[in-house]
Motif scaffolding. Structure first.
Motif, PDB file in Angstrom:
ATOM      1  N   THR A  18       0.814  -1.219   0.000  1.00 44.83           N
ATOM      2  CA  THR A  18       0.000   0.000   0.000  1.00 44.83           C
ATOM      3  C   THR A  18       0.843   1.263   0.000  1.00 44.83           C
ATOM      4  O   THR A  18       0.372   2.319  -0.395  1.00 44.83           O
ATOM      5  CB  THR A  18      -0.920   0.009   1.226  1.00 44.83           C
ATOM      6  N   GLU A  62      -4.633   1.573   0.225  1.00 45.63           N
ATOM      7  CA  GLU A  62      -5.573   0.494   0.518  1.00 45.63           C
ATOM      8  C   GLU A  62      -6.762   0.514  -0.430  1.00 45.63           C
ATOM      9  O   GLU A  62      -7.282  -0.512  -0.819  1.00 45.63           O
ATOM     10  CB  GLU A  62      -6.130   0.675   1.935  1.00 45.63           C
ATOM     11  N   LEU A  92      -5.863  -0.988  -3.645  1.00 43.49           N
ATOM     12  CA  LEU A  92      -5.688  -2.433  -3.454  1.00 43.49           C
ATOM     13  C   LEU A  92      -7.056  -3.124  -3.478  1.00 43.49           C
ATOM     14  O   LEU A  92      -7.268  -4.097  -4.207  1.00 43.49           O
ATOM     15  CB  LEU A  92      -4.979  -2.704  -2.125  1.00 43.49           C
TER      16      LEU A  92
END
Lengths: 120, 408
Positions: free
Chosen positions: B337, B349, B352
């Motif tokens: 991240t 995040e 992701l």
């Protein structure tokens, strides 16, 4: 202009504590000056240490690890390690790792040492 | 699946097992080829390189390995990515060929190239495909069984020298992928040639699936030693029945006792109950794993907090999370991240989770989803990666798995 990656460290003696001023980026490959300064400044006679981090905008886990090592030393001497002027990115590392449980954060050096009795 | 094995293939299976017993690792390509010769085909083994970008031929004795095949742009690569057989028709002097995924159980190893030596062999015949698939399963098992006895099969996967820390840590990790009836676990660790202190672990026993991710401070052999110490201490505790808190404390003690000058290790240790979907976990200073439901992030494992392993913490309780069938847990290290792009911005995040969603929706098998995610995170680095990036994904599937999306 100084190298932004370099770390500068200054040690000042307070009445009953030691202040270590740090500025620059605290990474595994820049941490050596701080490690050396702490190794000589933290002693059984002077185990109360404030790290003034107001000049540190970035830190990685190696920096946090150095603080944990220092905490162990001062704790063994019955002292403490307190952090002052912690910047957002550094605070982020300390909070994710829950290390603020042993490394308390204060707004300033003044706040960090306020509750300590004056030296006799 | 209960396919019967036709007589010529049975002879080949027995032949391969007989030849295998005393074979050196570097003789595996030859004995495979010898075992299938009576069937009118030849089989060549290709293994995926450590970074999972190339398929490299395992050379037969005295022969060159030849040019590797790029996974993203070749038919062989497509067979590897989709875990489905792909055939190419004969074209001029080029013979017809069949590419089959090479798996050890559910762990992807590479692909097999099947070429007919007898022109009457039909590579697209369903019966031929079935028999060949069973035979490929045996090759996958034998390949993995032969690896420890020499360097040939290890080197076949490498394009360059591996760091000492990588040699240490990679050896300790379980296979990247394990898929069983009720859970699918897949992990990836980059940059694999210069791993520092990242690692992962899992173990499935009865109705308990244990999983863990580790990140030791720093990126060198000392970090690797910390991870090795932690992993070993936790396994020793786990295998004698310790609970999550006791496992973490075993790691604290091991680091304090054997390696006080080593670095601390952040980690998430968890246990998924395969009957109920309940997850119990301890988060030792690690980024909180994500809970994904139907492609959306619905929670994070942000309870159960304690300080990193190696920094003893009396204030620790176990975090709880209940999964629904099909939910995925995504564990990651901060190297994923916090990868910074040329614009200085982190991978993050949010990105992701978005990529997990997109790749899962694309219907790729779990290991392929992670391969793509890890490469996307690595590609985000402006220069060479300055941290390890580890991903571990776990999917709870209490009802039988959708075979197509997990494995063919």
């Amino acid at each position: 202009m100084s190298d932004p990656a370099a770390l500068t460290v200054q040690v000042r003696d307070g009445t009953h504590y030691t202040v270590v001023d740090v500025s620059g980026a605290l990474f595994s490959d820049t941490a050596e000056p701080l490690r050396a300064a702490l190794a000589s400044a933290v002693t059984a006679e002077r185990p109360r240490t404030v790290l003034d981090l107001s000049g540190v905008s970035l830190m990685d886990s190696a920096g946090a690890n150095l603080m944990v090592q220092t905490y162990r030393t001062v704790d063994g001497y019955g002292g403490w390690l307190r952090l002052a002027g912690v910047q957002p990115m550094v605070r982020h590392v300390l909070e994710i790792t829950n290390l603020t449980r042993i490394l308390p954060i204060y707004p300033s050096v003044h706040d960090a040492v306020r509750d300590e009795p004056p030296a006799r | 699946m209960t396919a019967s094995v036709a007589r010529p293939w049975r002879t080949a299976l027995f032949g391969l097992l007989r030849l295998d017993r005393f074979a050196q690792p570097d003789e595996l390509p030859m004995i495979v080829s010898a075992a299938v010769a009576p069937l009118g085909v030849d089989i060549t083994i290709y293994v995926v390189d450590q970074e999972q970008r190339l398929l490299r031929r395992v050379p037969r004795l005295g022969q060159p390995a030849g040019a590797p095949l790029v996974i993203d742009t070749t038919i062989a690569g497509r067979a590897f990515m989709s875990l489905e057989a792909r055939s190419i028709a004969r074209e001029g002097p080029e013979p017809a060929r069949l590419w089959l995924p090479l798996l050890d159980g559910t762990e992807r190893l590479g692909v097999l190239e099947v070429v007919p030596t007898d022109p009457t062999v039909d590579l697209d015949d369903p019966e031929f495909r079935t028999q060949c698939g069973i035979f490929a399963g045996l090759i996958g098992h034998l390949y993995t069984a032969k690896v420890p006895y020499g360097d040939t099969l290890v080197r076949a996967r490498r394009t360059r020298r591996m760091s000492e820390a990588s040699e240490l840590v990679l050896q300790l990790l379980p296979p990247l992928t394990y898929i069983c009836h009720r859970v699918a676990i897949s992990a990836i660790l980059e940059p694999c040639y210069t791993v520092g202190g990242d690692g992962f672990d899992y173990a499935v026993d009865g109705s308990a699936a244990y999983f863990a991710i580790f990140d030791s401070a720093g990126h060198d052999l000392r970090s690797g030693l910390s991870t090795a110490t932690v992993l070993s201490a936790i396994r020793a505790a786990r295998r004698t029945g310790a609970d999550l808190i006791a496992m973490a404390q075993a790691a604290d003690r091991a680091l304090a006792e054997y390696a006080p000058d080593l670095r601390y290790t952040t980690a998430v240790l968890g246990q998924l109950d395969l009957d109920s979907g309940r997850v119990r976990y301890v988060n030792a200073g690690h980024p909180a794993p994500l809970v994904l439901r139907r492609g959306r992030t619905v929670g994070r494992l942000d309870g159960g907090r304690r300080m990193p392993l190696g920094v003893e913490d009396p204030r620790v309780e176990v975090g709880l999370q209940t999964l629904e069938p099909g939910d995925r847990l995504v564990l990651f290290s901060d190297g994923v991240t916090e990868a910074r792009g040329t614009d200085g911005r982190q991978f993050g995040e949010h990105r992701l989770a978005e990529l997990v969603q997109r790749h899962c929706a694309a219907g790729f098998p779990a290991p392929e989803t992670l391969r793509r995610l890890a490469h996307a995170a690595l590609a985000h680095y402006a220069g060479p990666p300055d941290d390890d990036a580890t991903l571990l994904m776990l999917e709870w599937t209490p009802t039988p798995l959708d075979q197509r999306t997990v494995i063919s």
